[in-house]
Enzyme design. Structure first.
Site, PDB file in Angstrom:
ATOM      1  N   HIS A  99       3.830  -9.810  -4.512  1.00 38.95           N
ATOM      2  CA  HIS A  99       3.930 -10.336  -5.881  1.00 38.95           C
ATOM      3  C   HIS A  99       5.156 -11.241  -6.050  1.00 38.95           C
ATOM      4  O   HIS A  99       5.813 -11.233  -7.092  1.00 38.95           O
ATOM      5  CB  HIS A  99       3.996  -9.212  -6.912  1.00 38.95           C
ATOM      6  CG  HIS A  99       2.772  -8.343  -6.949  1.00 38.95           C
ATOM      7  ND1 HIS A  99       1.731  -8.569  -7.823  1.00 38.95           N
ATOM      8  CD2 HIS A  99       2.403  -7.269  -6.222  1.00 38.95           C
ATOM      9  CE1 HIS A  99       0.800  -7.648  -7.630  1.00 38.95           C
ATOM     10  NE2 HIS A  99       1.166  -6.857  -6.663  1.00 38.95           N
ATOM     11  N   ASN A 172      -2.799  -4.538 -12.265  1.00 36.50           N
ATOM     12  CA  ASN A 172      -3.395  -5.739 -11.686  1.00 36.50           C
ATOM     13  C   ASN A 172      -4.538  -6.232 -12.575  1.00 36.50           C
ATOM     14  O   ASN A 172      -4.917  -5.559 -13.533  1.00 36.50           O
ATOM     15  CB  ASN A 172      -3.955  -5.427 -10.289  1.00 36.50           C
ATOM     16  CG  ASN A 172      -2.877  -5.391  -9.215  1.00 36.50           C
ATOM     17  OD1 ASN A 172      -1.793  -5.947  -9.386  1.00 36.50           O
ATOM     18  ND2 ASN A 172      -3.180  -4.750  -8.111  1.00 36.50           N
ATOM     19  N   TYR A 386       9.106   1.387  -5.886  1.00 37.75           N
ATOM     20  CA  TYR A 386       9.635   0.349  -6.785  1.00 37.75           C
ATOM     21  C   TYR A 386      11.129   0.527  -7.030  1.00 37.75           C
ATOM     22  O   TYR A 386      11.881  -0.443  -7.063  1.00 37.75           O
ATOM     23  CB  TYR A 386       8.846   0.319  -8.095  1.00 37.75           C
ATOM     24  CG  TYR A 386       7.428  -0.184  -7.897  1.00 37.75           C
ATOM     25  CD1 TYR A 386       6.516   0.536  -7.143  1.00 37.75           C
ATOM     26  CD2 TYR A 386       7.002  -1.385  -8.442  1.00 37.75           C
ATOM     27  CE1 TYR A 386       5.228   0.082  -6.939  1.00 37.75           C
ATOM     28  CE2 TYR A 386       5.714  -1.850  -8.252  1.00 37.75           C
ATOM     29  CZ  TYR A 386       4.828  -1.115  -7.499  1.00 37.75           C
ATOM     30  OH  TYR A 386       3.555  -1.558  -7.296  1.00 37.75           O
TER      31      TYR A 386
HETATM   32 FE1  HDE Z   1       2.901  -2.723  -6.095  1.00 39.96          FE
HETATM   33  N1  HDE Z   1       4.746  -3.203  -5.398  1.00 39.96           N
HETATM   34  N2  HDE Z   1       2.696  -1.348  -4.654  1.00 39.96           N
HETATM   35  N3  HDE Z   1       0.977  -2.325  -6.694  1.00 39.96           N
HETATM   36  N4  HDE Z   1       3.028  -4.117  -7.517  1.00 39.96           N
HETATM   37  C1  HDE Z   1       5.553  -4.134  -5.912  1.00 39.96           C
HETATM   38  O1  HDE Z   1       7.826  -3.800  -6.370  1.00 39.96           O
HETATM   39  C2  HDE Z   1       3.703  -0.873  -3.891  1.00 39.96           C
HETATM   40  C3  HDE Z   1       0.152  -1.396  -6.163  1.00 39.96           C
HETATM   41  C4  HDE Z   1       2.144  -4.365  -8.515  1.00 39.96           C
HETATM   42  O2  HDE Z   1       5.961  -8.519 -11.412  1.00 39.96           O
HETATM   43  C5  HDE Z   1       6.934  -4.098  -5.333  1.00 39.96           C
HETATM   44  O3  HDE Z   1       9.392  -4.804  -7.642  1.00 39.96           O
HETATM   45  C6  HDE Z   1       3.243   0.218  -3.058  1.00 39.96           C
HETATM   46  C7  HDE Z   1      -0.965  -1.144  -7.020  1.00 39.96           C
HETATM   47  C8  HDE Z   1       2.615  -5.444  -9.338  1.00 39.96           C
HETATM   48  O4  HDE Z   1       7.726  -7.574 -10.536  1.00 39.96           O
HETATM   49  C9  HDE Z   1       6.875  -2.922  -4.350  1.00 39.96           C
HETATM   50  C10 HDE Z   1       1.915   0.366  -3.369  1.00 39.96           C
HETATM   51  C11 HDE Z   1      -0.774  -1.975  -8.085  1.00 39.96           C
HETATM   52  C12 HDE Z   1       3.830  -5.814  -8.794  1.00 39.96           C
HETATM   53  C13 HDE Z   1       5.449  -2.455  -4.532  1.00 39.96           C
HETATM   54  C14 HDE Z   1       1.579  -0.614  -4.367  1.00 39.96           C
HETATM   55  C15 HDE Z   1       0.430  -2.706  -7.858  1.00 39.96           C
HETATM   56  C16 HDE Z   1       4.067  -4.965  -7.666  1.00 39.96           C
HETATM   57  C17 HDE Z   1       7.430  -5.398  -4.795  1.00 39.96           C
HETATM   58  C18 HDE Z   1       0.934   1.342  -2.753  1.00 39.96           C
HETATM   59  C19 HDE Z   1      -1.687  -2.148  -9.308  1.00 39.96           C
HETATM   60  C20 HDE Z   1       4.734  -6.923  -9.255  1.00 39.96           C
HETATM   61  C21 HDE Z   1       8.500  -5.870  -5.742  1.00 39.96           C
HETATM   62  C22 HDE Z   1       1.273   2.695  -2.962  1.00 39.96           C
HETATM   63  C23 HDE Z   1      -1.824  -0.954 -10.095  1.00 39.96           C
HETATM   64  C24 HDE Z   1       5.700  -6.462 -10.288  1.00 39.96           C
HETATM   65  C25 HDE Z   1       8.646  -4.812  -6.700  1.00 39.96           C
HETATM   66  C26 HDE Z   1       6.535  -7.615 -10.785  1.00 39.96           C
HETATM   67  C27 HDE Z   1       5.227  -5.011  -6.877  1.00 39.96           C
HETATM   68  C28 HDE Z   1       4.980  -1.387  -3.873  1.00 39.96           C
HETATM   69  C29 HDE Z   1       0.288  -0.754  -4.878  1.00 39.96           C
HETATM   70  C30 HDE Z   1       0.901  -3.690  -8.781  1.00 39.96           C
HETATM   71  C31 HDE Z   1       7.224  -3.226  -2.915  1.00 39.96           C
HETATM   72  C32 HDE Z   1       4.071   0.993  -2.078  1.00 39.96           C
HETATM   73  C33 HDE Z   1      -2.092  -0.137  -6.794  1.00 39.96           C
HETATM   74  C34 HDE Z   1       1.917  -6.045 -10.550  1.00 39.96           C
HETATM   75  O5  HDE Z   1       7.768  -1.917  -4.699  1.00 39.96           O
END
Ligand code: HDE
Length: 714
Positions: A99, A172, A386
């Site tokens: 993202h 999402n 996060y």
């Molecule tokens: Fe994320 N995801 N994600 N994700 N995600 C990040 O956090 C992660 C997942 C989502 O505009 C990171 O600050 C893991 C699902 C959005 O700043 C990180 C898993 C969904 C955004 C991270 C998921 C999301 C992130 C990268 C699996 C929808 C952007 C930078 C367990 C429900 C937020 C940050 C923004 C961002 C980890 C799965 C949505 C690396 C480990 C499911 C919208 O922490």
């Protein structure tokens, strides 16, 4: 050489005068020697307008470094130069690992239908209660500088600054996810990002490693259906649904708990581009979505979403053919209707992209009393990730003090110090409990059993938590039923888009066994889909993959299709109007007026922008033809004199303008004079190719019936 090295020499003055691009711009401060000519230094001694370094020292010359003589080496003692370069060198922070490319905006959330019986969440108690919000939309795979329109999932992260603390709904635009367990996330992301050895492709899933992962991990297939559908190529960030994805928990004042899933429904309706458009937009305007959001908000067309909930209890969940803790499954809206509880309006652009959009730190662990987590193993992993990632991105445990992240309600505790501490906690007591106040009694802050956050005690009646196991619940093994549900709920046209998208992506996969494995999985999703993809690839259909659980047929859900719920409105849509020498200004004004009255935007396009002679005066265009291809509009109109149209038949950009609009199934409204151009562009008559006068009646809806004439879909 002047005795005082800090003085600008006369030779230097001339050079400045000749070459300074900023000369005359009051915000661009030049050297002392130049002050009179360029107005770029402060007039008078008002300290508030004096340029200083970061430690408050006024700067006399912001153009020239300190040198040992006019042609001599730069001196190490130039603290002004060193500080400026030092700060610049460290301007970038690590981009998000996923993202990375995002666009943000401020707004407000208002409770429209309170639900105290379901949750004690402070912001959902009273109709009319509001709280500020910050939203960041994003693509997932690409880097921060990638384009806005790749085929990809879009992040939809909302920070609600409630009086009970920040509530981050980090979702999402697709209601399910690729994987079921957080432990697979690094593998998924590695596979979709640019390949490790070659550093490409950027921002795209059409490559071997992603499809290798898909073929080997059938739990991805439901989300793959969504990602290959038009949901993954949205027309605008303003026209996307948002989903919390996981099941969460609502807890009411009585301590009763129910499951809840969150939805954001766009007031403008859901709308997508076609794949060909998305590709062309990437070239024409890499910032297409970011610009669209910024301009809409700047122009007062505030995008809005309704917050919806699906609420259900443990007993109901236990009877479903899927597990509600499995993030690869959704609950059809036809089965559990979405109940609207509030509305979000985005009404203010960021003042500074870095300070706000880049530094915002979303935490799925940010919930407020009345909301709790479920045991979804994907959500559980996110609760760690996060917080952890923010330390790496923002460099300090004090990232919550950055204004965009700080709660807007009071916050105080005994946490102290750390890198970049910007608060100055006062007093002697930095531990709890303590009795250091004057009376020698309890001195706050203290925990509050009455109002503080308490976790819902039994978060899963079907799990007593006594065994430590690395396994998944039984129903998680059904990887195909909902992929099938999604595919079968689409219109014929949407199904063709999905089949074609998979053909496109697999055609970019060079390893044949990877393609074959995906085909073997598709047979379990839908036999016709598998056949179409195999034909599109000119491959034989392999045997169906062995399914761990035999897929079932669920009742189709119209809510899963974009086209079945399309809103036939002009609000928020953009119409390109082409004109040239001699065009009828009155006709252009009338059409523009009609479009604006219906809530749309009219964008004037001409071969030259500066103002051309038309019938009834001169008219300036908003964009030049070659720089304003029709992919940037929802529909096009053209008002041309025959001789001007004739001239444009020799201009590739003009012919392409009509050709693309026709190929993208858009409304083309035209005057008689345009006919010669339409002929040249092979625009055939149909219900979407209409006289100017009929435009408003036909609107900007797509004419999908045209598609088989212009595209060979799988
Ligand atoms: Fe994320 N995801 N994600 N994700 N995600 C990040 O956090 C992660 C997942 C989502 O505009 C990171 O600050 C893991 C699902 C959005 O700043 C990180 C898993 C969904 C955004 C991270 C998921 C999301 C992130 C990268 C699996 C929808 C952007 C930078 C367990 C429900 C937020 C940050 C923004 C961002 C980890 C799965 C949505 C690396 C480990 C499911 C919208 O922490």
């Amino acid at each position: 050489m002047p005795a005082n090295g800090d003085k600008t020499s006369p030779a230097n003055e001339n050079a400045l005068h000749d070459h300074q691009p900023g000369a005359g711009n009051p915000g661009f401060s030049t050297g002392t020697g130049n002050a009179g000519e360029t107005h770029q230094t402060v007039k008078g001694d008002d300290p508030s307008t004096v340029l200083t370094d970061n430690h408050g020292h006024a700067i006399a010359d912001n153009q020239n470094s300190l040198k040992a003589g006019a042609r001599g080496p730069t001196l190490l003692e130039d603290f002004i130069l060193r500080e400026k370069i030092f700060h610049f060198d460290h301007e970038r922070i690590p981009e998000r690992i996923v993202h990375a490319r995002g666009s943000g905006a401020h707004g407000v959330f208002e409770c429209t239908n309170p639900i105290p019986e379901l949750t004690k969440a402070a912001i959902l108690q009273k109709k009319g209660d509001t709280c500020p919000v910050f939203v960041r939309f994003s693509t997932v795979a690409g880097g921060a500088g990638s384009v806005d329109t790749p085929r990809d999932v879009r992040g939809f992260a909302v920070k609600l600054y409630t009086q009970a603390g920040n509530w981050d709904l980090v979702g999402n635009n697709i209601p399910v996810f690729f994987i079921q367990d957080a432990i697979k996330f690094p593998d998924l992301v590695h596979s979709v990002k640019m390949e490790a050895d070659r550093g490409y492709p950027q921002a795209g899933s059409a490559h071997d490693t992603f499809w290798d992962f898909v073929g080997l991990m059938p739990e991805t297939l439901h989300m793959v259906m969504w990602a290959m559908s038009d949901r993954a190529i949205p027309r605008s960030l303003r026209m996307m649904e948002g989903f919390g994805v996981h099941s969460f928990r609502f807890v009411n004042e009585k301590g009763e708990g129910r499951f809840v899933k969150f939805h954001w429904k766009p007031v403008l309706g859901i709308e997508s581009t076609t794949w060909d458009e998305a590709v062309k937009i990437a070239g024409a305007d890499p910032d297409f979505h970011r610009r669209d959001l910024f301009e809409a908000i700047a122009g007062g067309d505030y995008p809005q979403w309704d917050l919806g909930i699906q609420v259900f209890d443990e007993a109901w969940a236990a009877k479903q053919p899927y597990d509600v803790l499995d993030a690869t499954k959704l609950i059809p809206e036809e089965v559990v209707p979405v109940q609207i509880v509030g509305r979000m309006t985005l009404n203010r652009n960021v003042d500074n992209f870095f300070a706000e959009t880049e530094q915002v730190a979303f935490l799925p662990s940010n919930i407020i009393p009345g909301i709790d987590f479920s045991n979804d193993p994907l959500l559980q992993g996110r609760l760690f990730s996060y917080l952890d990632t923010q330390k790496s991105r923002l460099g300090t445990t004090n990232f919550h003090q950055i204004p965009i992240n700080a709660p807007k309600c009071p916050f105080h505790n005994m946490q102290r110090d750390g890198m970049m501490q910007t608060l100055v906690p006062t007093g002697r007591a930095n531990y709890e409990p303590n009795s250091l106040n004057e009376a020698g009694e309890d001195a706050g802050p203290r925990a509050s059993p009455a109002t503080g956050f308490t976790s819902f005690a039994v978060n899963d009646e079907r799990n007593d938590g006594s065994e430590k196991l690395r396994i998944r619940p039984d129903l998680f093994a059904d990887h195909y039923s909902q992929a099938r549900l999604f595919f079968r709920s689409q219109t014929d046209n949407e199904q063709a888009h999905i089949a074609s998208a998979i053909v496109f992506e697999l055609s970019k996969v060079s390893l044949e066994h990877v393609r074959a494995r995906v085909l073997s999985r598709l047979r379990n999703v839908d036999e016709t889909l598998a056949k179409r993809v195999a034909e599109g690839l000119a491959m034989d259909l392999p045997d169906a993959a062995k399914a761990a659980k035999t897929p079932i047929d669920m009742a189709v859900s119209d809510a899963l299709s974009i086209q079945k719920q399309a809103k036939d409105i002009l609000t928020g849509r953009k119409v390109g109007i082409l004109f040239a020498d001699g065009s009828d200004k009155a006709a252009i004004d009338t059409l523009k007026g009609q479009i604006e009255k219906a809530g749309g935007t009219a964008f004037l396009v001409a071969p030259k922008v500066g103002g051309i002679k038309v019938k009834g005066g001169t008219l300036k265009a908003d964009g030049q033809l070659a720089g304003s291809p029709s992919v940037m509009f929802d529909a096009i109109a053209s008002i041309l004199m025959p001789d001007a149209a004739e001239k444009l038949t020799k201009d590739g950009a003009a012919v392409q303008w009509f050709m693309d609009a026709f190929a993208h199934c858009k409304t083309i409204a035209h005057c008689k004079g345009t006919q010669i151009l339409l002929d040249k562009a092979n625009v055939e008559p149909d219900e979407g190719v209409v006289p100017i006068e009929s435009f408003i009646k036909v609107g900007t809806k797509r004419h999908w019936a045209r598609e088989p004439k212009v595209r060979d879909l799988a």
